[in-house]
Design a protein around this motif. Structure first.
Motif, short mmCIF file in Angstrom:
data_model
loop_
_atom_site.label_atom_id
_atom_site.label_comp_id
_atom_site.label_asym_id
_atom_site.label_seq_id
_atom_site.Cartn_x
_atom_site.Cartn_y
_atom_site.Cartn_z
N LYS A 144 -36.91 28.33 49.16
CA LYS A 144 -37.97 27.80 49.16
C LYS A 144 -39.03 28.24 50.15
O LYS A 144 -39.99 27.82 50.17
CB LYS A 144 -37.36 26.25 49.92
CG LYS A 144 -36.53 25.45 48.95
CD LYS A 144 -36.33 24.14 49.67
CE LYS A 144 -35.19 23.57 48.96
NZ LYS A 144 -34.54 22.49 50.02
N ARG A 145 -38.67 29.14 51.02
CA ARG A 145 -39.53 29.55 52.17
C ARG A 145 -40.09 31.10 51.61
O ARG A 145 -39.46 31.79 51.29
CB ARG A 145 -38.76 29.78 53.42
CG ARG A 145 -39.77 29.88 54.53
CD ARG A 145 -38.86 29.75 55.66
NE ARG A 145 -37.79 30.41 55.55
CZ ARG A 145 -36.84 30.54 56.80
NH1 ARG A 145 -37.23 29.82 57.84
NH2 ARG A 145 -35.88 31.16 56.66
N GLU A 146 -41.47 30.93 51.77
CA GLU A 146 -42.30 31.96 51.24
C GLU A 146 -42.49 32.95 52.60
O GLU A 146 -43.18 32.54 53.61
CB GLU A 146 -43.63 31.91 50.52
CG GLU A 146 -43.48 32.00 48.98
CD GLU A 146 -45.02 31.62 48.43
OE1 GLU A 146 -45.72 32.78 48.44
OE2 GLU A 146 -45.40 30.68 48.09
N ARG A 147 -42.02 34.13 52.66
CA ARG A 147 -42.44 34.94 53.78
C ARG A 147 -43.72 35.71 53.63
O ARG A 147 -43.73 36.44 52.60
CB ARG A 147 -41.21 35.60 54.04
CG ARG A 147 -40.00 34.98 54.60
CD ARG A 147 -39.11 35.57 55.37
NE ARG A 147 -38.19 34.84 56.34
CZ ARG A 147 -38.45 34.55 57.59
NH1 ARG A 147 -39.27 35.35 58.09
NH2 ARG A 147 -37.45 33.93 58.25
N SER A 148 -44.26 35.84 54.78
CA SER A 148 -45.31 36.91 54.59
C SER A 148 -44.88 38.51 54.54
O SER A 148 -43.77 38.65 55.15
CB SER A 148 -46.27 36.81 55.65
OG SER A 148 -47.00 35.48 55.40
N ALA A 149 -45.48 39.25 53.88
CA ALA A 149 -44.90 40.67 53.76
C ALA A 149 -45.71 41.73 54.81
O ALA A 149 -45.42 42.92 54.79
CB ALA A 149 -45.08 41.08 52.52
#
Length: 170
Positions: A22-27
């Motif tokens: 569910k959680r989008e992480r920044s790259a």
């Protein structure tokens, strides 16, 4: 979502979904607080011990507990700007951290610490010598560099505030 550190404190204690899907992480790495917050941390270390102090002392100096999310975020912000290390219960200023608390070296150190942030360095290199695009264009650029679309507004606001504090808009 918020621009002030006071506003961020309100948001920090909201439980985040633990489900990684569910959680989008920044790259790409960037701080959630600005260069001014990082400076407060380095000045706290300097006040307490010159170039290093106990993590617990610093937390108390800044009005936090060692385990508070807000304090951990402030330490992380200063670390991302390249101003300190935190290990084994001690916070130690880097060479850059020592320079940024010195009025004679502060101006150059602010620029260097700003460019120490991977996202900020990429944006700087992209627009060096040119006018920054409006918010929508800057958002598109930072998302292209790996910032999660959900975090683009926070990343942009903290970037702009930090760039201003580092003297880039003078």
């Amino acid at each position: 979502n918020m621009t002030t550190s006071e506003g961020l404190k309100e948001v920090q204690d909201v439980p985040q979904p633990q489900d990684a899907a569910k959680r989008e992480r920044s790259a790409i790495l960037f701080p959630y607080q600005d260069l001014g917050d990082a400076l407060k941390v380095t000045k706290g270390v300097h006040t307490l011990g010159g170039s290093s102090c106990q993590t617990a002392q610093l937390a108390a100096q800044l009005g936090h507990t060692v385990t508070s999310g807000s304090f951990q975020q402030r330490l992380n912000t200063a670390r991302i700007f390249g101003l300190l290390t935190n290990s084994k219960g001690m916070v130690t200023l880097t060479t850059l951290g020592v320079q940024i608390v010195d009025p004679q070296q502060q101006r150059a150190a602010k620029v260097e610490s700003f460019l120490n942030v991977p996202l900020y360095k990429k944006v700087y290199d992209q627009f060096k010598g040119a006018l920054l695009p409006p918010s929508s264009g800057l958002d598109a650029t930072i998302v292209g560099f790996g910032v999660s679309p959900k975090q683009k507004e926070t990343a942009r606001r903290v970037f702009l505030r930090s760039a201003e504090l580092a003297g880039f808009f003078e």
